[in-house]
Motif scaffolding. Structure first.
Motif, PDB file in Angstrom:
ATOM      1  N   GLY A 282     -17.220  -8.019  -5.742  1.00 52.36           N
ATOM      2  CA  GLY A 282     -16.744  -8.928  -4.595  1.00 52.36           C
ATOM      3  C   GLY A 282     -15.340  -8.424  -4.039  1.00 52.36           C
ATOM      4  N   GLY A 283     -14.985  -7.207  -4.681  1.00 54.50           N
ATOM      5  CA  GLY A 283     -13.438  -6.902  -4.323  1.00 54.50           C
ATOM      6  C   GLY A 283     -13.334  -6.179  -3.022  1.00 54.50           C
ATOM      7  N   ALA A 284     -14.083  -6.671  -1.976  1.00 55.88           N
ATOM      8  CA  ALA A 284     -13.727  -6.246  -0.574  1.00 55.88           C
ATOM      9  C   ALA A 284     -14.357  -5.005  -0.393  1.00 55.88           C
ATOM     10  N   GLU A 285     -13.721  -4.203   0.641  1.00 53.91           N
ATOM     11  CA  GLU A 285     -14.464  -2.849   1.129  1.00 53.91           C
ATOM     12  C   GLU A 285     -13.802  -1.656   0.221  1.00 53.91           C
ATOM     13  N   ARG A 286     -14.450  -0.539   0.506  1.00 56.31           N
ATOM     14  CA  ARG A 286     -14.349   0.780   0.241  1.00 56.31           C
ATOM     15  C   ARG A 286     -12.819   0.909   0.172  1.00 56.31           C
ATOM     16  N   GLN A 287     -12.235   0.632   1.255  1.00 56.40           N
ATOM     17  CA  GLN A 287     -10.793   1.144   1.401  1.00 56.40           C
ATOM     18  C   GLN A 287      -9.964   0.371   0.322  1.00 56.40           C
ATOM     19  N   THR A 288     -10.226  -0.675  -0.232  1.00 55.63           N
ATOM     20  CA  THR A 288      -9.735  -1.588  -1.286  1.00 55.63           C
ATOM     21  C   THR A 288      -9.771  -0.573  -2.676  1.00 55.63           C
ATOM     22  N   GLU A 289     -11.174  -0.213  -2.870  1.00 55.26           N
ATOM     23  CA  GLU A 289     -11.409   0.726  -3.947  1.00 55.26           C
ATOM     24  C   GLU A 289     -10.357   1.863  -4.077  1.00 55.26           C
ATOM     25  N   GLU A 290     -10.267   2.487  -3.079  1.00 55.83           N
ATOM     26  CA  GLU A 290      -9.385   3.683  -2.972  1.00 55.83           C
ATOM     27  C   GLU A 290      -7.893   3.423  -3.315  1.00 55.83           C
ATOM     28  N   GLU A 291      -7.405   2.032  -2.666  1.00 59.61           N
ATOM     29  CA  GLU A 291      -5.882   1.491  -3.012  1.00 59.61           C
ATOM     30  C   GLU A 291      -5.816   1.346  -4.646  1.00 59.61           C
ATOM     31  N   ILE A 292      -6.896   0.551  -5.076  1.00 52.01           N
ATOM     32  CA  ILE A 292      -7.102   0.186  -6.486  1.00 52.01           C
ATOM     33  C   ILE A 292      -6.668   1.591  -7.442  1.00 52.01           C
ATOM     34  N   VAL A 293      -7.612   2.775  -6.977  1.00 50.26           N
ATOM     35  CA  VAL A 293      -7.558   3.865  -7.775  1.00 50.26           C
ATOM     36  C   VAL A 293      -6.189   4.660  -7.651  1.00 50.26           C
ATOM     37  N   ALA A 294      -5.825   4.542  -6.461  1.00 60.09           N
ATOM     38  CA  ALA A 294      -4.214   5.071  -6.338  1.00 60.09           C
ATOM     39  C   ALA A 294      -3.050   4.502  -6.854  1.00 60.09           C
ATOM     40  N   CYS A 295      -3.216   3.138  -7.259  1.00 58.39           N
ATOM     41  CA  CYS A 295      -2.244   1.936  -7.817  1.00 58.39           C
ATOM     42  C   CYS A 295      -2.437   2.491  -9.448  1.00 58.39           C
ATOM     43  N   LEU A 296      -3.584   2.435  -9.875  1.00 61.84           N
ATOM     44  CA  LEU A 296      -3.794   2.873 -11.331  1.00 61.84           C
ATOM     45  C   LEU A 296      -3.409   4.149 -11.813  1.00 61.84           C
TER      46      LEU A 296
ATOM     47  N   TYR B 227      -8.109  -3.090 -15.647  1.00 66.51           N
ATOM     48  CA  TYR B 227      -9.094  -3.663 -14.826  1.00 66.51           C
ATOM     49  C   TYR B 227      -8.208  -5.251 -14.454  1.00 66.51           C
ATOM     50  N   ILE B 228      -7.518  -5.708 -15.070  1.00 64.64           N
ATOM     51  CA  ILE B 228      -6.573  -6.933 -14.789  1.00 64.64           C
ATOM     52  C   ILE B 228      -5.942  -6.517 -13.603  1.00 64.64           C
ATOM     53  N   VAL B 229      -4.884  -5.369 -13.729  1.00 61.76           N
ATOM     54  CA  VAL B 229      -4.228  -4.874 -12.525  1.00 61.76           C
ATOM     55  C   VAL B 229      -5.030  -4.702 -11.315  1.00 61.76           C
ATOM     56  N   GLY B 230      -6.119  -4.203 -11.408  1.00 55.43           N
ATOM     57  CA  GLY B 230      -7.077  -3.925 -10.226  1.00 55.43           C
ATOM     58  C   GLY B 230      -7.502  -5.148  -9.513  1.00 55.43           C
ATOM     59  N   LYS B 231      -7.779  -6.351 -10.383  1.00 54.51           N
ATOM     60  CA  LYS B 231      -8.184  -7.528  -9.924  1.00 54.51           C
ATOM     61  C   LYS B 231      -7.051  -8.094  -9.125  1.00 54.51           C
ATOM     62  N   ASP B 232      -6.018  -8.320  -9.678  1.00 47.07           N
ATOM     63  CA  ASP B 232      -4.459  -8.692  -9.321  1.00 47.07           C
ATOM     64  C   ASP B 232      -4.328  -8.129  -7.730  1.00 47.07           C
ATOM     65  N   ILE B 233      -4.305  -6.757  -7.765  1.00 43.54           N
ATOM     66  CA  ILE B 233      -4.117  -5.941  -6.650  1.00 43.54           C
ATOM     67  C   ILE B 233      -4.803  -6.704  -5.346  1.00 43.54           C
ATOM     68  N   VAL B 234      -6.225  -6.810  -5.714  1.00 45.53           N
ATOM     69  CA  VAL B 234      -7.140  -7.504  -4.647  1.00 45.53           C
ATOM     70  C   VAL B 234      -6.828  -8.740  -4.252  1.00 45.53           C
ATOM     71  N   ALA B 235      -6.563  -9.693  -5.259  1.00 35.99           N
ATOM     72  CA  ALA B 235      -6.047 -11.021  -5.038  1.00 35.99           C
ATOM     73  C   ALA B 235      -4.727 -11.049  -4.276  1.00 35.99           C
TER      74      ALA B 235
END
Length: 321
Positions: free
Chosen positions: A67-81, A93-101
């Motif tokens: 439920g973490g929004a669209e594909r663009q958000t996935e790429e942002e999570i990847v870049a941040c991690l 995992y927790i950092v990625g979840k917190d990014i979306v929130a």
């Protein structure tokens, strides 16, 4: 690393109002709701064994699927991690979840995950501040829900097995981890919405917000069935409606399969079962069980072919604990 977000997991068994509750809590300004199915803890052992680049991609994909929004958000999570060193799989995992929130202005998040009643100790070991909410629903209505959707005998036995094992696990976790784990009845959430949401808010350490008592979406697994009733409150028409869907033989067969002790404890006022010849309902119950074993067995055979280690771990969690 510890998460400042203190995750909230909604982990009732299927068709118990988990999506509805997740979306209701998602109206809170401090919470983001991952209202699709979470699977990270189902696959975490496989993810932990991956090399860094592959692991980051797997975690980002799991977050989006939950439920973490669209594909663009996935790429942002990847870049941040990829910019962060020294993190393990749980940290990522927790950092990625917190990014979306955080993108939605929320400081905490909620994840629906109907299989996580089998993962409670893994979750609390990784995130000691997590809160876990287990929704329980009248199993006769669950069987009616399955029948309405056309799955009928292939899934009723499996659904009742899931109810039996899930409720037993939930009672064990509630006794063992009373500060972290709580059980709520779907029927109470629907009939006494304000009271239950206030209790959940207090348990999870958030301020009560009246917006969390509203639900305004359609459950896509129904045909379609709106979960919003009068004034945006949860719909009451799917409570105790099993006599309209199940035949007498169905009902008595389901009662034969349901664990009696938790049924009596959570639903003491259910009317007695209809009179039905013993042979009829026993044959129907056996048919439910055999059909479910066949369907579940075939599913796990296919899973063994694609990921045998995960399949063995999954079965061990459910059958052994």
């Amino acid at each position: 690393m510890t998460s400042p977000s203190r995750p909230i997991y909604i982990i009732g068994r299927q068709h118990c109002g988990n999506t509805m509750l997740a979306k209701m809590l998602g109206h809170h300004p401090d919470l983001y709701a991952f209202a699709d199915e979470g699977n990270f803890f189902e696959h975490v052992e496989s993810i932990r064994s991956q090399e860094r680049r592959e692991q980051i991609r797997s975690i980002a994909r799991e977050i989006r699927r939950g439920g973490g929004a669209e594909r663009q958000t996935e790429e942002e999570i990847v870049a941040c991690l990829r910019e962060k060193e020294g993190l393990n799989a749980f940290d990522r995992y927790i950092v990625g979840k917190d990014i979306v929130a955080a993108k939605q202005g929320a400081s905490r998040w909620v994840q629906k995950a109907t299989s996580y009643v089998f993962q409670v100790e893994s979750i609390l070991q990784a995130f000691p501040d997590a809160k876990l909410l287990f929704l329980i629903r009248n199993p006769l209505d669950l069987a009616a829900s399955v029948k309405r959707r056309g799955y009928y005998q292939h899934h009723i036995g499996r659904t009742i097995w899931g109810w039996n094992t899930g409720v037993q696990k939930a009672l064990t976790w509630m006794e063992k981890y009373p500060e972290s784990f709580q059980v709520y009845r779907y029927e109470d959430l629907v009939e006494e919405t304000d009271s239950v949401i206030r209790d959940i808010s207090d348990f999870c350490g958030i301020d009560f917000d009246p917006r969390c008592t509203k639900v305004q979406h359609v459950n896509p697994s129904e045909d379609p069935y709106s979960q919003a009733g009068e004034e945006g409150r949860p719909e009451k028409s799917r409570m105790y409606y099993y006599p309209d869907v199940l035949s007498n033989t169905d009902e008595v067969a389901v009662r034969t399969l349901v664990s009696r002790s938790p049924l009596d404890a959570f639903y003491p006022s259910l009317p007695p079962p209809p009179e039905e010849p013993a042979l009829n309902h026993r044959l129907r119950a056996a048919r439910f069980v055999l059909a479910s074993i066949g369907a579940s067995g075939w599913q796990h055979i296919k899973m063994l072919g694609s990921d045998p280690a995960h399949t063995v771990r999954r079965l061990r969690k459910r059958l052994v604990g």
